[in-house]
Design a protein around this motif. Structure first.
Motif, PDB file in Angstrom:
ATOM      1  N   UNK A 113       0.838  -1.208   0.000  1.00  0.00           N
ATOM      2  CA  UNK A 113       0.000   0.000   0.000  1.00  0.00           C
ATOM      3  C   UNK A 113       0.872   1.257   0.000  1.00  0.00           C
ATOM      4  N   UNK A 114       1.873   1.271   0.857  1.00  0.00           N
ATOM      5  CA  UNK A 114       2.734   2.461   0.964  1.00  0.00           C
ATOM      6  C   UNK A 114       3.512   2.701  -0.331  1.00  0.00           C
ATOM      7  N   UNK A 115       4.073   1.630  -0.883  1.00  0.00           N
ATOM      8  CA  UNK A 115       4.871   1.802  -2.110  1.00  0.00           C
ATOM      9  C   UNK A 115       3.977   2.279  -3.260  1.00  0.00           C
ATOM     10  N   UNK A 116       2.782   1.693  -3.391  1.00  0.00           N
ATOM     11  CA  UNK A 116       1.875   2.106  -4.476  1.00  0.00           C
ATOM     12  C   UNK A 116       1.512   3.580  -4.344  1.00  0.00           C
ATOM     13  N   UNK A 117       1.277   4.012  -3.114  1.00  0.00           N
ATOM     14  CA  UNK A 117       0.874   5.411  -2.915  1.00  0.00           C
ATOM     15  C   UNK A 117       2.054   6.353  -3.153  1.00  0.00           C
ATOM     16  N   UNK A 118       3.245   5.935  -2.767  1.00  0.00           N
ATOM     17  CA  UNK A 118       4.427   6.761  -3.074  1.00  0.00           C
ATOM     18  C   UNK A 118       4.666   6.828  -4.583  1.00  0.00           C
ATOM     19  N   UNK A 119       4.399   5.714  -5.296  1.00  0.00           N
ATOM     20  CA  UNK A 119       4.453   5.745  -6.760  1.00  0.00           C
ATOM     21  C   UNK A 119       3.530   6.840  -7.282  1.00  0.00           C
ATOM     22  N   UNK A 120       2.303   6.862  -6.752  1.00  0.00           N
ATOM     23  CA  UNK A 120       1.300   7.822  -7.230  1.00  0.00           C
ATOM     24  C   UNK A 120       1.676   9.268  -6.879  1.00  0.00           C
ATOM     25  N   UNK A 121       2.285   9.455  -5.707  1.00  0.00           N
ATOM     26  CA  UNK A 121       2.675  10.813  -5.307  1.00  0.00           C
ATOM     27  C   UNK A 121       3.804  11.323  -6.209  1.00  0.00           C
ATOM     28  N   UNK A 122       4.535  10.385  -6.811  1.00  0.00           N
ATOM     29  CA  UNK A 122       5.581  10.792  -7.749  1.00  0.00           C
ATOM     30  C   UNK A 122       6.985  10.785  -7.174  1.00  0.00           C
ATOM     31  N   UNK A 123       7.177   9.976  -6.124  1.00  0.00           N
ATOM     32  CA  UNK A 123       8.527   9.836  -5.585  1.00  0.00           C
ATOM     33  C   UNK A 123       9.443   9.293  -6.676  1.00  0.00           C
ATOM     34  N   UNK A 124      10.672   9.844  -6.773  1.00  0.00           N
ATOM     35  CA  UNK A 124      11.577   9.424  -7.839  1.00  0.00           C
ATOM     36  C   UNK A 124      12.771   8.605  -7.355  1.00  0.00           C
ATOM     37  N   UNK A 125      13.249   8.912  -6.154  1.00  0.00           N
ATOM     38  CA  UNK A 125      14.382   8.138  -5.649  1.00  0.00           C
ATOM     39  C   UNK A 125      14.370   8.165  -4.126  1.00  0.00           C
ATOM     40  N   UNK A 126      14.830   7.065  -3.506  1.00  0.00           N
ATOM     41  CA  UNK A 126      14.963   7.033  -2.044  1.00  0.00           C
ATOM     42  C   UNK A 126      16.227   6.273  -1.679  1.00  0.00           C
ATOM     43  N   UNK A 127      16.919   6.742  -0.659  1.00  0.00           N
ATOM     44  CA  UNK A 127      17.987   5.919  -0.109  1.00  0.00           C
ATOM     45  C   UNK A 127      17.325   4.768   0.639  1.00  0.00           C
ATOM     46  N   UNK A 128      18.031   3.668   0.782  1.00  0.00           N
ATOM     47  CA  UNK A 128      17.539   2.601   1.646  1.00  0.00           C
ATOM     48  C   UNK A 128      17.612   3.089   3.089  1.00  0.00           C
ATOM     49  N   UNK A 129      16.721   2.576   3.943  1.00  0.00           N
ATOM     50  CA  UNK A 129      16.820   2.809   5.381  1.00  0.00           C
ATOM     51  C   UNK A 129      17.028   1.476   6.066  1.00  0.00           C
ATOM     52  N   UNK A 130      17.364   1.494   7.336  1.00  0.00           N
ATOM     53  CA  UNK A 130      17.514   0.213   8.035  1.00  0.00           C
ATOM     54  C   UNK A 130      16.203  -0.576   8.039  1.00  0.00           C
ATOM     55  N   UNK A 131      15.072   0.104   8.141  1.00  0.00           N
ATOM     56  CA  UNK A 131      13.796  -0.619   8.193  1.00  0.00           C
ATOM     57  C   UNK A 131      13.405  -1.233   6.846  1.00  0.00           C
ATOM     58  N   UNK A 132      14.013  -0.791   5.747  1.00  0.00           N
ATOM     59  CA  UNK A 132      13.758  -1.470   4.478  1.00  0.00           C
ATOM     60  C   UNK A 132      14.253  -2.923   4.543  1.00  0.00           C
ATOM     61  N   UNK A 133      15.121  -3.223   5.518  1.00  0.00           N
ATOM     62  CA  UNK A 133      15.657  -4.585   5.669  1.00  0.00           C
ATOM     63  C   UNK A 133      14.907  -5.403   6.721  1.00  0.00           C
ATOM     64  N   UNK A 134      13.820  -4.859   7.267  1.00  0.00           N
ATOM     65  CA  UNK A 134      13.110  -5.587   8.340  1.00  0.00           C
ATOM     66  C   UNK A 134      12.668  -6.978   7.904  1.00  0.00           C
ATOM     67  N   UNK A 135      12.260  -7.124   6.654  1.00  0.00           N
ATOM     68  CA  UNK A 135      11.813  -8.431   6.155  1.00  0.00           C
ATOM     69  C   UNK A 135      12.945  -9.197   5.485  1.00  0.00           C
ATOM     70  N   UNK A 136      14.158  -8.726   5.599  1.00  0.00           N
ATOM     71  CA  UNK A 136      15.298  -9.365   4.938  1.00  0.00           C
ATOM     72  C   UNK A 136      15.493  -8.832   3.528  1.00  0.00           C
ATOM     73  N   UNK A 137      16.669  -9.151   2.953  1.00  0.00           N
ATOM     74  CA  UNK A 137      16.980  -8.597   1.635  1.00  0.00           C
ATOM     75  C   UNK A 137      16.064  -9.136   0.539  1.00  0.00           C
ATOM     76  N   UNK A 138      15.698 -10.428   0.657  1.00  0.00           N
ATOM     77  CA  UNK A 138      14.854 -11.042  -0.378  1.00  0.00           C
ATOM     78  C   UNK A 138      13.504 -10.320  -0.474  1.00  0.00           C
ATOM     79  N   UNK A 139      12.927 -10.063   0.699  1.00  0.00           N
ATOM     80  CA  UNK A 139      11.644  -9.361   0.734  1.00  0.00           C
ATOM     81  C   UNK A 139      11.812  -7.919   0.228  1.00  0.00           C
ATOM     82  N   UNK A 140      12.938  -7.298   0.534  1.00  0.00           N
ATOM     83  CA  UNK A 140      13.197  -5.948   0.024  1.00  0.00           C
ATOM     84  C   UNK A 140      13.213  -5.949  -1.505  1.00  0.00           C
ATOM     85  N   UNK A 141      13.870  -6.956  -2.080  1.00  0.00           N
ATOM     86  CA  UNK A 141      13.930  -7.018  -3.548  1.00  0.00           C
ATOM     87  C   UNK A 141      12.537  -7.234  -4.144  1.00  0.00           C
ATOM     88  N   UNK A 142      11.673  -7.981  -3.430  1.00  0.00           N
ATOM     89  CA  UNK A 142      10.289  -8.140  -3.914  1.00  0.00           C
ATOM     90  C   UNK A 142       9.551  -6.808  -3.846  1.00  0.00           C
TER      91      UNK A 142
END
Ligand SMILES: [Zn+2]
Length: 587
Positions: A113-142
């Motif tokens: 939900x969050x990623x889809x809404x950020x897509x719609x808002x027009x976000x263009x780039x983000x640095x990774x944060x530590x919480x992007x790894x909460x589900x592990x790298x595999x889940x991050x890549x998904x």
């Protein structure tokens, strides 16, 4: 046609001589670009009761701060649209932790939900944060690439509920995360051209990430020194002819207490400190602007000719930096202007809106005064809220008072969770439990007891989806474990929250290694050579939060999910907050 061509030839020739045709003078004007930054959104999509405490403009410095209602993806989107409309070129970026440690509306949908809404808002780039790894790298890549997640037992979370999940349309970047073969797991930087002038945006995430996520999820990954890694990316960008560069770090600075009470746009930043200051001082000179995050603070600091900026967290603030690019040298001129803006929403007191707008410089005054929530984003958030509502509102228990995260060492929320985890694992031989304070993400409020606790309350308090692990430790290991609690970056110990059976005294002014005194289990002294069975969550069990000793525990037995344990405990009988601390902190 021929005349136009001749004029063009003449223009190009004059330009080469450093001259210009009168009508073509604009071709040499600096190229203006508006950078629009957010950070640490943590899936806060809904307009809830988020507030910002801001200095009252025009009031004396010791006047009470304004408590301004802010936030929500729709308000954020409306403001971003206004900011873009007022600029010839714009670019939206984020400082990481967009997902993870999030409310139900994000976590329940695996943050799609969050990623889809950020897509719609027009976000263009983000640095990774530590919480992007909460589900592990595999889940991050998904999350980045799209695809549906495997269903979690009992359907606790749902993936692809509305449609197939297509991934992030924005780019995640980080120059300092590499895999076992030395490859970057996401691009270190992106290059964006504005009127033909390239600007490099380089990402970096705190190198302390391995201390904050489940170790197995990032096995084989290396989190390198942030400044060194970003400077290596600078060398690559130089080779490609890029001269203007912006760094985006999921790392930040801490403000001194004098500014915490003050103005998040005060450029002087007295007594600022923290990891990003040292990183910034080591960066290549091309990097003139640094967007940041992680510390959830609002600041705009001019430090040694560089601008460092952060807009607090949870989508409460937007950091805007208007830059100018030299069309000939293709370098970045000093930033034209910058400003942190509160994300005002439909709940904002109109008097607050007017005060903040009146105090803001042009052109931001009009943005604060006139921005309205984006209707399409509001509708999308509402659709996710409807899908999560039946689950969120389901009653799971009753409480006789509020459970909060505040305490000198252990808190009523920590005591509740530890007791629940022990209750869920007692049949597996557990004698007591420890809970990490950082995993307790919210209070459960209760203004007029008794109160009903909903699934949403419990979920928001325990959103990580860890399972429970029972293990054996010796008394000596327990002592070493608790002694290691002093190792934190902020200087304050990170106290593991004990269940009712376990108690001890923490002597703050004793030397390291001698602070833990009088450990007792059910009133009996803990003996160094004796074995004890303790329950922790899977994050701690792998040595998370730098509690390495927990990775050494033996005879492990896996248990329920932490959330299921909490819900079972709340559902068994009405629970009252335990007022008495289990850790006696001296002095
Ligand atoms: Zn963070």
């Amino acid at each position: 046609m021929r005349q136009i061509f001749l004029a063009w030839r003449l223009g190009a020739w004059l330009l080469a001589l450093g001259l210009a045709l009168p009508g073509a003078a604009h071709a040499r004007d600096p190229v203006q670009v508006r950078l629009i930054g957010i950070n640490d959104l943590h899936g806060n999509l809904e307009t809830t009761n988020l507030v910002l405490f801001l200095a009252d403009p025009g009031a004396p410095p010791d006047a009470p701060q304004l408590r301004v209602q802010v936030g929500g993806a729709a308000a954020l989107a409306g403001m971003v649209r206004k900011l873009r409309a007022g600029a010839p070129n714009s670019f939206m970026l984020a400082g990481g932790d967009l997902i993870g440690a999030a409310p139900l509306i994000s976590t329940l949908f695996k943050h799609e939900s969050t990623i889809e809404i950020l897509n719609d808002i027009g976000l263009e780039v983000s640095s990774l944060g530590n919480h992007e790894f909460d589900g592990g790298e595999k889940e991050l890549q998904r999350i980045i690439r799209g695809g549906c997640a495997a269903t979690v037992p009992e359907g606790a979370v749902a993936s692809c509920v509305q449609s197939p999940y297509k991934g992030a349309r924005f780019k995640y970047i980080a120059a300092n995360v590499i895999d076992a073969k030395g490859r970057h797991i996401v691009a270190p930087y992106v290059i964006k051209r504005f009127k033909g002038i390239p600007v490099g945006f380089i990402g970096g995430v705190t190198k302390t990430t391995p201390q904050m996520v489940v170790p197995s999820g990032i096995a084989g990954l290396k989190f390198l020194d942030e400044a060194d890694a970003v400077n290596r990316a600078v060398v690559q960008l130089r080779a490609k002819g890029v001269k203007a560069m912006v760094a985006i770090f999921h790392e930040g600075i801490e403000l001194g207490t004098s500014q915490k009470r003050g103005d998040w746009n005060d450029l002087t930043c007295p007594d600022a400190h923290g990891p990003l200051l040292d990183i910034a001082r080591r960066l290549a000179p091309e990097i003139k602007v640094i967007f940041s995050g992680h510390t959830h603070q609002g600041y705009r600091c001019e430090i040694e000719g560089r601008l460092l900026i952060q807009g607090t967290s949870y989508g409460r603030g937007i950091s805007v930096v208007d830059i100018a690019l030299d069309p000939v040298k293709r370098t970045m001129l000093p930033p034209v202007r910058s400003f942190n803006l509160a994300v005002l929403n439909e709940k904002t007191d109109p008097a607050h809106r007017e005060k903040l707008a009146a105090a803001a410089p042009d052109p931001f005054a009009a943005v604060l005064r006139d921005s309205t929530p984006d209707a399409a984003i509001a509708e999308k958030v509402a659709r996710y809220a409807v899908l999560s509502a039946p689950k969120a509102e389901r009653a799971v228990g009753r409480i006789a008072g509020p459970f909060t995260r505040t305490g000198k060492a252990d808190s009523s929320a920590g005591r509740l969770i530890a007791d629940a985890q022990l209750a869920a694992t007692r049949a597996d031989g557990a004698q007591f439990a420890f809970m990490n304070p950082g995993g307790i993400r919210a209070n459960i409020e209760c203004a007029s007891p008794p109160c009903t606790v909903t699934f949403g309350h419990a979920f928001t308090m325990q959103p990580f989806g860890n399972s429970l692990v029972v293990m054996t430790l010796t008394g000596a290991q327990l002592k070493a474990l608790l002694e290691s609690q002093h190792r934190t970056t902020t200087g304050d110990p990170k106290f593991l929250q004990p269940s009712a059976e376990f108690a001890y005294t923490w002597q703050s002014d004793a030397p390291p290694g001698e602070r833990v005194r009088d450990m007792r289990l059910n009133g009996e002294p803990v003996e160094p050579a004796k074995s004890y069975r303790v329950t922790v969550n899977s994050f701690l069990a792998e040595g998370g939060d730098t509690f390495d000793i927990l990775a050494e525990g033996t005879d492990r037995k896996g248990g329920l999910q932490d959330l299921d344990a909490l819900i079972a405990y709340l559902g068994a009988e009405e629970r009252a907050p335990v007022a008495t601390p289990r850790i006696t902190r001296l002095p």
